[in-house]
Write an enzyme that holds these catalytic residues in place. Structure first.
Site, PDB file in Angstrom:
ATOM      1  N   ASP A 213      46.329  52.573  33.094  1.00 49.11           N
ATOM      2  CA  ASP A 213      47.379  52.024  34.302  1.00 49.11           C
ATOM      3  C   ASP A 213      46.785  51.442  35.309  1.00 49.11           C
ATOM      4  O   ASP A 213      44.424  51.554  34.881  1.00 49.11           O
ATOM      5  CB  ASP A 213      47.580  53.328  35.307  1.00 49.11           C
ATOM      6  N   GLU A 255      35.435  44.261  29.795  1.00 48.07           N
ATOM      7  CA  GLU A 255      34.837  44.173  28.577  1.00 48.07           C
ATOM      8  C   GLU A 255      35.225  45.878  27.921  1.00 48.07           C
ATOM      9  O   GLU A 255      34.523  46.751  27.096  1.00 48.07           O
ATOM     10  CB  GLU A 255      33.304  44.930  28.875  1.00 48.07           C
TER      11      GLU A 255
END
Length: 564
Positions: A213, A255
Site C-alpha cells: 500500500d 531501493e
C-alpha cells in the site's frame, strides 16, 4: 468454446503473469457470526464461489489488528488478526481451504505507517532506546511571537496538516494520512528489519505475496523543506495545495522495492516446492516511475506488478475510443520487455465500474479487462455490476476523509459508497449478514441485483464474467500477440493472435449511440466472426456468425469473437 484449444500446460514459467486477482474487502464480503461485519470465516465459506467462478488468486484488504480508524490501514500489530475478523486459526483455515481449491492468497501490506496504538509508536513517543527514531519526529518551528508551528507546509492526503503535536514527546510527528497513522522512518535500518520480519512471518504462514500500500510515500526529503504551491487551490489544508516533490516519489522508494523483491526471491529460492512469492505495488505515480518499479535502468527487478490505474485515473465515462487505445498502448510501450502487464478496473478507493462508466458498460468493461494481455484485477462485486450507494447519509458515513471534510462536502470524497456489503441474494442484508444493522448499509437494489439471481438468469453480468474467465484459459489468451486500434472515434478493437490458432477479437463501443463498423481493414482481409462472449442486453448470441464488414454495435456494447 468451439475452435479454441485449451492449454493444460503452463505457457508461462510461473503462476501469476496471467492471473485474475480478485480483491476482497473483508469487512464487506461475508459475515459468519451475525456481527454486522465481514470476517475470515465468512471469506472461507465463500472461497468455493471464487473457485467455481474461475478465480485462482485473491487479494485481501487489511486483516491485521487495528483500532479501525482507517478500517485496517492503521495497524497496531502486524502479526495479529483483527479480533472482529477472527483468529489466527481462522486465517490458517482460510489458507488451507484456499490451497485445497487452488486459490493463492495475497495480503495487503501497509508499510508506510502504523497505528498510533502500535507498541513501536508508544515506545518511540517515550524515547525508549532503540525506538527513538522509528517514526519521523521534529521540534517544529518557533515563530517570533513564541508560537510553535509544524516544520513545513505539507498537507495530509486526508486533509489538514501532515504534522501532529505529541504532548508526551513534545515534538511533531509526520502522518501523511490520518493523525492516527504516524509515518514510519525508513531511513532507520531497524524499521526496515522490523518490516522484513513481518513479511517473513506471513510468508511462513503460506501467503503467496503482498500488495504493498502507498509505496511511493515511504520516504521524505531529510531537509523537510516546504513544498512549492501547486496553484490548484488556496486551501492550505487540501492535499492539492502543494506539489509533493519532497514527501512522495523519492528515489529511495525504488531501493526499498528492490530490497523487498530480493527478500521475496530469496524466500522463493529457499522453498522451491512452493509457488513464487510476488509483490504488487500501489502508487498513483507517473508512468516512467511505474515502469522503473518493474525494472530500473540497470536491469534490477522490483515489483512484479506495479498497479496500472489508468482505467481509473485517465479514462472516464465520456472518454472516446482513442483514449482507451492510448491508455492501453502507453502502458505496453513503457513496460520493460519480459514483464507482465496489469489492468486495474476498480478498487475500494474509487467509484465502481457501473457508476463510473454507466450500468450499460459493465459487460464491455469486463470484456476489456479480461481479454487484454497480462494480469487483471477485479474488485469484489464488479462481476455482478454492483453500483455505488451514493445516497448514504452523513450519519451513516464512516470514511475518515469524508468525516474530515464535514457534512457539506463528505459526498465528494467518501469511499463508503463503493464499500457497501456484497450482494449475495435477496434475503435480509443481501445474505451478507443476519445482524440487525451492518457496518455500512446494504445497497437497496440488492433485491434485484444479487449473485443468486444472476446465477439462475438466462443472461447476467456474472455469467458473462464467468465465460470470460473460461476463455482466458485458452492458450491464445495466455500467449497470443496483441494489436489494438481505434476503428472510429467511438469504437475500438483489439486482436489476440497465435500461430495455428483462430484469432480472438474484442470490439467495444464506448458511446451512448448505436455504431456500425467495418473491421475488414483491421483484420487485413474479409473474414467471418463467430461470437464467443456477448453482453446481457446484446442481440448477438454465442456461436452466432457475423460479417466483419458490417458489425452493428448497440450503445456501450462489447463483443468477443473468434475469427474464422
Amino acid at each position: 468454446m468451439a475452435g479454441l484449444v485449451k492449454s493444460d500446460t503452463e505457457d508461462f514459467i510461473d503462476w501469476w503473469p496471467h492471473t485474475v486477482f480478485y480483491q476482497i474487502y473483508p469487512r464487506s464480503f461475508k459475515d459468519s457470526n451475525g456481527g454486522g461485519i465481514g470476517d475470515l470465516k465468512g471469506i472461507t465459506s465463500k472461497l468455493r464461489y471464487l473457485a467455481d467462478t474461475g478465480i485462482t488468486a485473491t487479494w485481501l484488504s487489511p486483516i491485521f489488528q487495528s483500532p479501525m480508524i482507517d478500517f485496517g490501514y492503521d495497524i497496531s500489530d502486524y502479526k495479529a488478526i483483527q479480533p472482529e475478523y477472527g483468529t489466527m486459526q481462522d486465517f490458517e483455515e482460510l489458507i488451507d481451504t484456499a490451497f485445497e481449491l487452488g486459490i493463492k492468497v495475497v495480503l495487503d501490506f501497509v508499510p508506510n505507517h502504523s497505528s498510533d496504538q502500535h507498541e513501536w509508536f508508544k515506545k518511540s513517543a517515550a524515547r525508549e532506546p532503540g525506538y527513538e527514531d522509528f517514526y519521523v519526529w521534529h521540534d517544529g518551528i518557533v515563530q517570533e511571537n513564541g508560537t510553535r508551528v509544524p516544520p513545513n507546509n505539507w498537507p495530509s492526503v486526508f486533509y489538514g496538516s501532515a504534522w501532529e503535536w505529541h504532548e508526551g514527546r513534545e515534538q511533531y510527528y509526520l502522518h501523511q494520512f490520518t493523525k492516527e497513522q504516524p509515518d514510519l522512518n525508513y531511513r532507520n535500518p531497524k524499521v526496515v528489519q522490523a518490516m522484513d520480519d513481518v513479511l517473513l512471518f506471513w510468508l511462513n504462514k503460506g501467503v503467496a505475496g503482498f500488495r504493498i500500500d502507498a509505496v511511493n510515500h515511504l520516504f521524505e526529503d531529510e531537509s523537510l523543506k516546504d513544498e512549492p504551491l501547486s496553484g490548484k487551490t488556496t486551501d492550505s489544508l487540501s492535499y492539492d495545495y502543494t506539489k509533493h516533490i519532497y514527501s512522495r516519489d523519492l528515489p529511495e522508494v525504488l531501493e526499498m522495492i528492490h530490497h523487498w523483491r530480493q527478500l521475496l526471491d530469496d524466500f522463493s529460492a529457499k522453498h522451491p516446492e512452493r509457488p513464487t512469492r510476488i509483490m504488487m505495488t500501489e502508487a498513483y505515480a507517473g508512468l516512467t516511475q511505474l515502469a522503473d518499479y518493474y525494472e530500473d535502468s540497470n536491469g534490477v527487478r522490483g515489483s512484479h506488478l506495479p498497479f496500472n490505474f489508468h482505467f481509473i485515473t485517465d479514462v472516464k465515462g465520456d472518454s472516446d475510443a482513442r483514449d482507451y487505445v492510448y491508455n492501453v498502448e502507453k502502458w505496453l510501450i513503457y513496460m520493460p520487455r519480459g514483464h507482465a502487464a496489469n489492468w486495474v478496473m476498480g478498487n475500494h478507493d474509487n467509484p465502481r465500474v457501473a457508476s463510473r462508466f454507466g450500468p450499460a458498460s459493465v459487460d464491455a468493461m469486463n470484456m476489456l479487462l479480461l481479454t487484454l494481455p497480462g494480469v487483471a484485477v477485479t474488485y469484489n462485486g464488479e462481476e455482478l455490476g454492483m453500483v455505488d450507494y451514493r445516497e448514504l447519509s452523513w450519519e451513516e458515513t464512516v470514511d475518515p476523509p469524508a468525516r474530515n471534510v464535514g457534512e457539506k462536502l463528505y459526498q465528494e470524497v467518501s469511499r463508503d459508497p463503493v464499500r457497501t456489503p456484497f450482494q449475495w441474494n435477496n434475503e435480509t442484508n443481501a445474505g451478507f449478514s443476519t445482524a440487525a444493522k451492518t457496518w455500512l448499509p446494504v445497497h437497496p437494489n440488492y433485491l434485484e441485483l444479487n449473485l443468486e439471481a444472476q446465477k439462475v438468469a438466462n443472461r447476467s453480468h456474472y455469467q458473462v464474467y464467468k465465460d470470460l474467465l473460461e476463455l482466458r484459459k485458452s492458450a491464445i489468451m495466455r500467449v497470443g500477440r496483441f494489436n489494438i486500434e481505434p476503428l472510429t472515434r467511438w469504437v475500438f478493437a483489439f486482436k489476440r493472435s497465435y500461430p495455428n490458432f483462430e484469432s480472438i477479437i474484442t470490439v467495444i463501443n464506448v458511446s451512448d449511440k448505436e455504431q456500425l463498423v467495418d473491421l475488414s481493414e483491421f483484420l487485413s482481409q474479409p473474414k467471418k466472426l463467430v461470437v464467443e462472449v456477448s453482453g446481457v442486453d446484446s442481440k448477438y448470441q454465442p456461436g452466432q456468425s457475423l460479417a466483419a464488414s458490417a458489425l452493428l454495435l448497440a450503445a456501450r456494447e462489447g463483443l468477443v469473437c473468434r475469427l474464422v
